[in-house]
Scaffold this motif. Structure first.
Motif, mmCIF file in Angstrom:
data_model
loop_
_atom_site.group_PDB
_atom_site.id
_atom_site.type_symbol
_atom_site.label_atom_id
_atom_site.label_comp_id
_atom_site.label_asym_id
_atom_site.label_seq_id
_atom_site.Cartn_x
_atom_site.Cartn_y
_atom_site.Cartn_z
ATOM 1 N N GLN B 746 0.851 -1.182 0.000
ATOM 2 C CA GLN B 746 0.000 0.000 0.000
ATOM 3 C C GLN B 746 0.885 1.230 0.000
ATOM 4 O OE1 GLN B 746 -3.295 -1.000 0.852
ATOM 5 N NE2 GLN B 746 -4.368 0.944 0.829
ATOM 6 N N GLU B 747 0.415 2.231 -0.695
ATOM 7 C CA GLU B 747 1.153 3.477 -0.582
ATOM 8 C C GLU B 747 0.206 4.534 -0.076
ATOM 9 O OE1 GLU B 747 4.307 3.958 -3.640
ATOM 10 O OE2 GLU B 747 3.606 6.022 -3.560
ATOM 11 N N CYS B 748 0.630 5.308 0.866
ATOM 12 C CA CYS B 748 -0.255 6.359 1.358
ATOM 13 C C CYS B 748 0.586 7.573 1.703
ATOM 14 C CB CYS B 748 -1.041 5.887 2.569
ATOM 15 S SG CYS B 748 -0.012 5.498 3.962
ATOM 16 N N SER B 749 -0.080 8.658 1.862
ATOM 17 C CA SER B 749 0.696 9.855 2.178
ATOM 18 C C SER B 749 0.664 10.108 3.681
ATOM 19 C CB SER B 749 0.134 11.057 1.418
ATOM 20 O OG SER B 749 -1.262 11.080 1.557
ATOM 21 N N VAL B 750 1.672 10.771 4.118
ATOM 22 C CA VAL B 750 1.776 11.084 5.532
ATOM 23 C C VAL B 750 1.493 12.574 5.689
ATOM 24 C CG1 VAL B 750 3.267 10.962 7.554
ATOM 25 C CG2 VAL B 750 3.580 9.350 5.674
ATOM 26 N N ASN B 751 0.747 12.911 6.729
ATOM 27 C CA ASN B 751 0.390 14.311 6.869
ATOM 28 C C ASN B 751 1.613 15.149 7.250
ATOM 29 O OD1 ASN B 751 0.717 14.346 9.708
ATOM 30 N ND2 ASN B 751 -1.211 13.250 9.873
ATOM 31 N N PRO B 752 1.561 16.403 6.942
ATOM 32 C CA PRO B 752 2.743 17.272 7.123
ATOM 33 C C PRO B 752 3.225 17.337 8.574
ATOM 34 C CG PRO B 752 0.975 18.434 5.952
ATOM 35 C CD PRO B 752 0.426 17.104 6.331
ATOM 36 N N PHE B 785 13.329 6.871 5.762
ATOM 37 C CA PHE B 785 13.309 6.072 6.980
ATOM 38 C C PHE B 785 12.701 4.719 6.662
ATOM 39 C CE2 PHE B 785 14.689 9.001 10.137
ATOM 40 C CZ PHE B 785 14.377 10.254 9.622
ATOM 41 N N LYS B 786 13.225 3.729 7.331
ATOM 42 C CA LYS B 786 12.690 2.387 7.112
ATOM 43 C C LYS B 786 12.376 1.769 8.468
ATOM 44 C CE LYS B 786 13.898 -1.782 4.535
ATOM 45 N NZ LYS B 786 14.953 -2.426 3.763
ATOM 46 N N PHE B 787 11.220 1.172 8.549
ATOM 47 C CA PHE B 787 10.809 0.562 9.821
ATOM 48 C C PHE B 787 10.306 -0.847 9.575
ATOM 49 C CE2 PHE B 787 10.739 4.433 12.318
ATOM 50 C CZ PHE B 787 10.570 5.417 11.352
ATOM 51 N N PHE B 788 10.510 -1.684 10.547
ATOM 52 C CA PHE B 788 9.824 -2.982 10.557
ATOM 53 C C PHE B 788 8.960 -3.032 11.798
ATOM 54 C CE2 PHE B 788 11.321 -5.578 7.102
ATOM 55 C CZ PHE B 788 12.423 -4.861 6.656
ATOM 56 N N PHE B 789 7.681 -3.238 11.570
ATOM 57 C CA PHE B 789 6.745 -3.294 12.692
ATOM 58 C C PHE B 789 6.146 -4.682 12.807
ATOM 59 C CE2 PHE B 789 6.519 1.031 13.926
ATOM 60 C CZ PHE B 789 6.711 1.800 12.776
ATOM 61 N N PHE B 790 5.645 -4.969 13.976
ATOM 62 C CA PHE B 790 4.844 -6.182 14.115
ATOM 63 C C PHE B 790 3.723 -5.914 15.102
ATOM 64 C CE2 PHE B 790 7.607 -6.479 17.707
ATOM 65 C CZ PHE B 790 6.849 -7.109 18.670
ATOM 66 N N CYS B 804 7.679 -0.588 6.547
ATOM 67 C CA CYS B 804 7.169 0.738 6.225
ATOM 68 C C CYS B 804 8.334 1.635 5.851
ATOM 69 C CB CYS B 804 6.421 1.297 7.443
ATOM 70 S SG CYS B 804 5.835 2.954 7.220
ATOM 71 N N ILE B 805 8.294 2.132 4.632
ATOM 72 C CA ILE B 805 9.358 3.040 4.197
ATOM 73 C C ILE B 805 8.744 4.425 4.024
ATOM 74 C CG2 ILE B 805 11.049 3.549 2.400
ATOM 75 C CD1 ILE B 805 10.986 0.528 1.763
ATOM 76 N N ILE B 806 9.276 5.359 4.727
ATOM 77 C CA ILE B 806 8.716 6.716 4.660
ATOM 78 C C ILE B 806 9.741 7.645 4.041
ATOM 79 C CG2 ILE B 806 7.830 8.660 5.993
ATOM 80 C CD1 ILE B 806 6.787 6.696 8.011
ATOM 81 N N ASN B 807 9.307 8.321 3.021
ATOM 82 C CA ASN B 807 10.161 9.333 2.426
ATOM 83 C C ASN B 807 9.629 10.687 2.849
ATOM 84 O OD1 ASN B 807 11.122 11.328 0.552
ATOM 85 N ND2 ASN B 807 11.942 9.593 -0.617
ATOM 86 N N THR B 808 10.405 11.415 3.614
ATOM 87 C CA THR B 808 9.881 12.660 4.177
ATOM 88 C C THR B 808 9.803 13.756 3.133
ATOM 89 O OG1 THR B 808 12.108 13.046 4.972
ATOM 90 C CG2 THR B 808 10.502 12.320 6.581
ATOM 91 N N SER B 809 10.630 13.685 2.097
ATOM 92 C CA SER B 809 10.582 14.773 1.121
ATOM 93 C C SER B 809 9.317 14.662 0.266
ATOM 94 C CB SER B 809 11.836 14.780 0.249
ATOM 95 O OG SER B 809 12.025 13.512 -0.325
ATOM 96 N N SER B 810 8.905 13.437 -0.061
ATOM 97 C CA SER B 810 7.683 13.306 -0.845
ATOM 98 C C SER B 810 6.459 13.088 0.044
ATOM 99 C CB SER B 810 7.817 12.137 -1.822
ATOM 100 O OG SER B 810 7.963 10.937 -1.107
ATOM 101 N N ALA B 811 6.690 12.953 1.362
ATOM 102 C CA ALA B 811 5.614 12.715 2.334
ATOM 103 C C ALA B 811 4.798 11.482 1.979
ATOM 104 C CB ALA B 811 4.711 13.933 2.467
ATOM 105 N N LYS B 812 5.495 10.456 1.520
ATOM 106 C CA LYS B 812 4.787 9.216 1.161
ATOM 107 C C LYS B 812 5.301 8.070 2.040
ATOM 108 C CE LYS B 812 2.528 9.994 -2.934
ATOM 109 N NZ LYS B 812 1.282 10.603 -2.574
ATOM 110 N N ALA B 813 4.391 7.162 2.311
ATOM 111 C CA ALA B 813 4.805 5.961 3.044
ATOM 112 C C ALA B 813 4.445 4.738 2.217
ATOM 113 C CB ALA B 813 4.105 5.892 4.392
ATOM 114 N N GLN B 814 5.365 3.830 2.143
ATOM 115 C CA GLN B 814 5.089 2.594 1.419
ATOM 116 C C GLN B 814 5.014 1.474 2.444
ATOM 117 O OE1 GLN B 814 8.072 0.915 -1.122
ATOM 118 N NE2 GLN B 814 6.676 0.927 -2.857
ATOM 119 N N ILE B 815 3.912 0.750 2.409
ATOM 120 C CA ILE B 815 3.714 -0.264 3.446
ATOM 121 C C ILE B 815 3.605 -1.640 2.812
ATOM 122 C CG2 ILE B 815 2.291 -0.927 5.407
ATOM 123 C CD1 ILE B 815 1.070 1.953 5.132
#
Lengths: 415, 842
Positions: B746-752, B785-790, B804-815
């Motif tokens: 899933q790809e979603c955006s992260v709020n500012p 940033f890269k995270f592994f959650f459980f 979960c990979i979050i790119n802060t410049s594009s404000a997108k998260a890939q899950i």
């Protein structure tokens, strides 16, 4: 990764210490271990793998000598135990047994051996034929030689090249004036006969042992007349796997000297060569015991060295046992051994007598288990037969010898 | 259990005390040092031997160091070896004198005899004196290029030794790349194997701070390297084969053909004479096929026979190690071994630790078809000379009975045990009969008639006595003289030393009173009086509670103490399935022997090389993950509990039910809990006991692994509920991540606001944790940033893993989400996204 190996005498004394890595293990671990095993009763009862406050300890006991290895890191436990077994085997092979005196007299050799067998905590060379090339065993011949030649070194001058060849188990180019190869089938029968006289379990564990003294680089094939009876096999690394898979033929370049070619198991045997019929009746504090031993199905060869041993229950205060054949001995630890030898033609050996129970006990509640021992030369009871042994190139003056024998392994008859 | 102080008890009076002999040796050595007379080597040899024998028995002979070194100029190889041995032992303590040895060792490293070259090099590397490392580099470098494989083998191990003394020297000298090229090109198998072992160790340690080492370490697990080793595995000696097989376990096959190729390559290793090789191969097979159920089953069939042969062929120590592994497999797949039960019959001469394992396996494999034979066999052990085994076998019979096979015959057998009139047999049997009655109340008549005939005087053991008393109370209406037996026992209250038995007496008197009041009243009165006066807190509290509740209302008292019972369907397992899985993942390690996963008995630095980085790259492990790891000492106490394990806990379970709370609370484990439980009951009545708090498994609570014993799930909730106290260790995570298919991307955006808050990974980790989603690893720097959650379901041990990979410049998260239960992965993703969207919100 093992960090240290200790050899302990049967009184807990450290006879030898070999540190293997930079993380030295303090000797006090042995004292801890020994206290631990004393508190367990006898060392036979203590587990082969235990955890001390600082290290994991692996131990095996051979003839009263404890081989103790320490490690702080996770490692396959069987690997440590197998390695210790291998050390024990190699030492007893070199020294002609393991006991306190032999080890103390030859500790330099033991150090030398350990040095080659394990480096930095990881097993290196444990193949006896290679080790023997690096470090000569302290046998009579080399002692004589050293007296005669004045060269007391027990280290051979050459390095084994076997380590580099594609058959690491074989030294390069041994030479014999007469070429001999012997194949022995050695089988052990394990059986359990339950209280009702039923044969609950009967199987044979067998080994094909060889002694090969062949010149050069011989290629052998050994085949059996009835390989299908074999349940499961384990092979010496020299055995090629494919020929066995396709035609049940053992094809191999043998190590030099004595070695174990393969081991196997034959299950679900229906019959034992001998029977044991024990009977116990107890009444008001005394027991009458009688045990008959005889041949159930004649294997065709003489059954020798028949013994029957059992542990008298703790509640027996005294025993009066006699037999019509052979001798009966009762040791102070209440182990009773009846040495029968061969079964006489004219009578059935019978052990009989009375057991007096401790006061206050009416009947016997704990019953002994009888352990039968025997040996039959010239026959493999599993029925396995060797068909032939071929050499790819037949050397001059070749002699091939075949033998078989079966003995009782764990043969329990319960009462 | 602290290790004893270094003890000097070994030198016995007959042995030299040391001092004077050592100084004698010193003078004698000094005399020989410069001598070139014929025969001097022989006298030197005798002296050396003496020195080393002193060293061996623990006398400090370091004072002759200088003399030993002076005498070392010799061509005799045995003398040299003794000297190396001595120097290796004392160099660390005498760094200054060690400098003296460098010279002659370096010279020996250039000897024309390869054996001397090798030995000298080995000794040189074993000195382990940090300030001498500069002298190692040269000899090691030429050793690696030596034309004799023996020297190369030693040099490779030497590099590893050097690395442990001084990592920087080793890396600066560029040794790892040299080893790598040796590993891939050397003709000698032992050299290759040593390279592999050394590189594995060096790169695993380096991987924590060097990306290059990390890549190199991963490259060891690449397909070409793995196949390079596997294809020529037969060239290696047995120990090196183990090493390679261990490497192969970590390899992630690309597809099923890959898996079958490897299994075909390795199949004949199962026939190897060395048990360690066989077990390592078994591990490869099991791990490779985890995701292929059918094949996995076939693997069991295939490995069964070799393992059983190993058991019967080796020494007892070997058998034990193999049986422990077999035990694990048998418990996992009992049906596969059901026809082989005879292998687990005990022979008379086997050590009891082997017998004990075999008994457990017999219990595990019992099914409809073999129960009769197995129980017959077990019954024979009950008359065994070894009392511990006799007890175990009776317990085993009981466990089989509780597994519901052919109970009829087993009950008869158990009752026969009672006729043996052996105190320990009777005691064990009574405990079992009691458990059986709780599960199969329909047998009460048969049992009661026999149990009623047992005189309580013949039973000394508290557990047996307690069981008998429980039955007296429970079946008072069927046993005509129950009140009188109890009365008898109560009169002897003072002589009863076990608090457990006294507690049971109180409860039994109560139960008996409800059924046969006139006959019991007096006895109950005596019991309550004695109980209230008892010095034991629990006994006192229980007596007082009974007294008050009786005073309040007899009917309420009956409802509390003796409510109608349901039969127990399943007794709680002492080990959760997750722990069993964990042990299985650690097949062929100490975990199997100890029957618990490694995190329970090793502390962090002693665990195997950290392998987490395979997938996660250069990222750190958050404190959350490592806080699960409790230091070893803390575990010791719990471990003991675990070791006592099965049997003790069963008994306690029996006990706890006696307080009269409903049967569905097997989670009450400790008798000490009973009082608090009683108070709870007193307030809210028996109904509440159905939802008793979570189990008192010490280690579960400690680790927050409460999930496996959590109460039964409520009807599926509309929204996915996550367990706030979920726990998963990195190893298990990695394993799962590898095995589970990808369920969702899933790809979603992260709020500012979130982006603004995400300056360090920790902020998000904390936020997600408040939503019951835990971080196991995180890394990266702005902007990536890269995270592994459980996370785990609240009600059952079903895991969700997310990358979960979050790119802060594009404000997108890939899950990326992986889940045990595919069906709920969408629900989890929703929860995850919701949680993420709230990040940064006030």
């Amino acid at each position: 990764m093992l960090q240290c190996i200790y050899l302990l005498s049967d009184s807990g004394e450290v006879m030898l210490e070999k540190q293997l890595t930079g993380h030295r293990v303090d000797r006090s671990i042995c004292a801890w271990f020994w206290d631990q095993s004393l508190s367990q009763g006898d060392s036979f009862k203590s587990l082969p793998v235990i955890a001390s406050p600082t290290h994991y300890l692996f131990q095996i006991v051979r003839d009263g000598i404890t081989f103790l290895a320490c490690s702080q890191v996770e490692m396959p436990p069987l690997m440590a135990i197998e390695f210790l077994c291998r050390v024990a085997d190699v030492l007893s092979d070199y020294l002609g047994g393991v006991n306190e005196d032999l080890i103390k007299d030859n500790f330099i050799i033991v150090y030398e051996l350990l040095d080659e067998m394990i480096d930095n905590g990881f097993p290196l060379t444990t193949e006896p034929s290679i080790l023997r090339e690096m470090i000569a065993p302290p046998n009579l011949v080399s002692k004589m030689l050293s007296v005669v030649t004045g060269n007391a070194s027990n280290v051979s001058d050459t390095l084994p090249s076997g380590a580099g060849s594609c058959v690491p188990w074989r030294p390069t180019d041994p030479k014999y004036s007469s070429n001999e190869v012997y194949v022995d089938l050695v089988e052990e029968m394990d059986a359990i006969v339950n209280r009702d006289g039923e044969l609950v379990k009967c199987e044979i564990y067998g080994e094909v042992q060889m002694n090969s003294q062949l010149t050069g680089f011989p290629d052998l094939t050994l085949s059996f007349a009835n390989p299908s009876i074999l349940e499961d096999m384990r092979f010496h690394p020299c055995v090629r796997f494919r020929p066995w898979e396709s035609h049940q033929v053992l094809s191999f370049v043998p190590p030099d000297g004595e070695f174990k070619l393969m081991s196997y198991r034959v299950r679900k045997l229906k019959n034992t060569p001998m029977y044991v019929k024990p009977q116990i009746t107890s009444d008001s504090g005394t027991c009458r015991i009688s045990v008959l031993v005889g041949i159930r199905s004649d294997p065709g060869k003489a059954i020798e060295s028949i013994t029957l041993s059992f542990q008298l229950p703790h509640s027996v205060s005294s025993a009066d046992l006699s037999s019509n054949h052979g001798t009966v001995t009762i040791l102070s630890n209440k182990t009773c051994t009846w040495t029968i030898g061969r079964i006489p033609k004219d009578k059935t050996p019978c052990l009989s007598g009375t057991l007096a129970l401790e006061t206050g006990l009416e009947r016997l509640h704990v019953f002994p288990t009888f352990k039968l021992g025997f040996k039959i030369m010239g026959i493999a009871l599993s029925g396995l037969r060797i068909e032939k042994l071929d050499l790819q190139t037949v050397p001059p003056r070749l002699y091939k010898g075949f033998r078989a024998q079966t003995r009782a392994g764990e043969f329990d008859v319960r009462l | 259990m602290a290790p004893p102080a270094a003890s000097q008890r070994y030198p016995s009076p007959s042995q030299p005390s040391g001092k004077s002999e050592v100084s004698d040796l010193k003078t004698q050595l000094r005399q020989l040092a410069g001598s070139r007379a014929p025969g001097v080597d022989d006298s030197k040899r005798d002296l050396y031997k003496k020195v080393i024998s002193y060293m061996t028995i623990g006398i400090d002979v370091s004072s002759v160091f200088g003399e030993m070194v002076m005498c070392s100029a010799t061509s005799d190889i045995v003398l040299k070896k003794m000297c190396y041995l001595y120097v290796g032992n004392y160099a660390k303590g005498n760094p200054d004198l060690s400098l003296l040895t460098i010279n002659f060792l370096q010279r020996d490293c250039k000897d024309e005899d390869p054996m001397i070259r090798g030995l000298a090099l080995r000794s040189l590397c074993s000195l382990r004196v940090p300030n001498l490392v500069e002298y190692l580099v040269g000899p090691l470098g030429s050793g690696l290029k030596d034309n004799n494989s023996y020297v190369r083998t030693i040099a490779v191990t030497g590099v590893l030794k050097l690395y442990h003394i001084s990592p920087s020297t080793c890396i600066d000298a560029d040794f790892p790349p040299t080893l790598k090229s040796l590993m891939l090109h050397d003709s000698d198998a032992q050299v290759v194997a040593n390279c592999l072992s050394a590189l594995q160790e060096i790169w695993s340690i380096e991987a924590s701070h060097s990306e290059e080492a990390c890549r190199e370490k991963e490259s060891l697990l690449s397909k070409p390297v793995i196949y390079y080793f596997l294809n020529r595995i037969k060239d290696f000696n047995e120990w090196a084969q183990c090493l390679i097989l261990e490497l192969a376990v970590k390899y992630v096959p690309s597809d099923s053909n890959d898996i079958f190729d490897i299994m075909n390559l390795l199949e004949d290793r199962l026939q190897h004479a060395n048990g360690a090789v066989v077990l390592a191969t078994v591990k490869v097979f099991l791990q490779l096929t985890l995701s292929m159920t059918d094949v996995h089953q076939q693997v069991y069939e295939r490995i069964k026979s070799p393992l059983l042969t190993l058991v019967s062929s080796g020494s007892p120590e070997q058998s034990y190690a193999i049986l422990s592994h077999l035990h694990l497999l048998v418990v996992r797949a009992p049906f596969i071994f059901a026809t082989d039960y005879k292998h687990f019959y005990c022979q008379y001469n086997e050590p009891s630790y082997v017998k004990k394992l075999k008994l457990e396996m017999l219990t595990a494999v019992a099914n409809e078809s073999n129960t009769y034979e197995i129980v017959t066999e077990l019954c024979e052990y009950a008359a065994n000379v070894d009392i511990a085994i006799a007890r175990e076998s009776i317990r085993a019979v009981g466990k089989i009975a509780l597994q519901q096979y052919d109970v009829n015959a087993i009950v008869d057998r158990l009752l026969q045990f009672l006729e043996m009139e052996k105190d320990y047999v009777t005691a064990e049997t009574l405990v079992l009969v009691k458990d059986l009655l709780r599960k199969y109340p329909q047998w009460s008549h048969d049992c009661i008639s026999v149990v009623g005939g047992i005189s309580s005087k013949n039973i000394q053991e508290p557990k047996g006595k307690a069981a008998l008393i429980w039955m007296l109370g429970e079946y008072a209406q069927d046993m005509s003289d129950a009140p009188y037996i109890l009365e008898n026992l109560i009169e002897n209250w003072e002589e009863e030393h076990s608090a457990e038995v006294r507690l049971h007496l109180l409860t039994a008197a109560m139960k008996c009173f409800f059924k046969r009041a006139p006959e019991t009243q007096k006895a109950l009165g005596t019991a309550l009086a004695a109980g209230v006066a008892d010095f034991h807190q629990d006994v006192h509290d229980r007596a007082l509670f009974y007294y008050r509740v009786l005073q309040y209302d007899v009917h309420v008292a009956e409802r509390v103490v003796s409510p109608p019972k349901q039969a127990v369907s399943v007794f709680a397992d002492t080990q959760s399935s997750e722990i069993k899985d964990r042990i299985f993942d650690e097949f062929n390690s100490l975990s199997v022997i100890y029957q618990k996963p490694s995190y329970m008995f090793t502390d962090k630095e002693h665990r195997g090389p950290f392998e987490f980085s395979d997938e996660l790259g250069n990222i750190s492990i958050t404190p959350e993950a490592s806080s699960d790891i409790v230091p070893a000492q803390q575990y010791e106490a719990n471990d003991k509990d675990l070791l006592l394990g099965i049997d003790e806990k069963d008994d306690n379970k029996g006990l706890s039910s006696n307080n009269g709370s409903a049967y569905s609370a097997p989670s009450l484990e400790n008798s000490s809990n009973i009082t608090s439980q009683m108070q709870e009951l007193a307030i809210s009545g028996p109904a509440t006991s159905a939802t008793t708090p979570q189990s008192s498994f010490g280690f579960d609570d400690l680790l927050g692994l409460g999930l496996s014993t959590a109460p039964a799930p409520t009807p599926s909730p509309p929204l996915l509920k996550l367990n706030p106290r979920a726990a998963l260790d990195p190893g298990a995570f990695q394993q799962k991540w590898r095995q589970l298919p990808l369920s969702l991307t899933q790809e979603c955006s992260v709020n500012p606001q979130g982006i603004a808050a995400l300056t360090v990974p920790q902020s998000l980790i904390r936020h997600m944790q408040s939503h019951s989603i835990h971080c196991i690893a995180s890394g990266g720097q702005s902007p990536n940033f890269k995270f592994f959650f459980f996370a785990q379901k609240e009600s059952e041990p079903s895991n969700y893993l997310a990358e979960c990979i979050i790119n802060t410049s594009s404000a997108k998260a890939q899950i990326k989400v992986k889940a045990d239960e595919q069906s709920t992965s969408q629900a989890f993703t929703t929860v995850f996204e919701t949680a993420l969207s709230k990040f940064g919100m006030p």
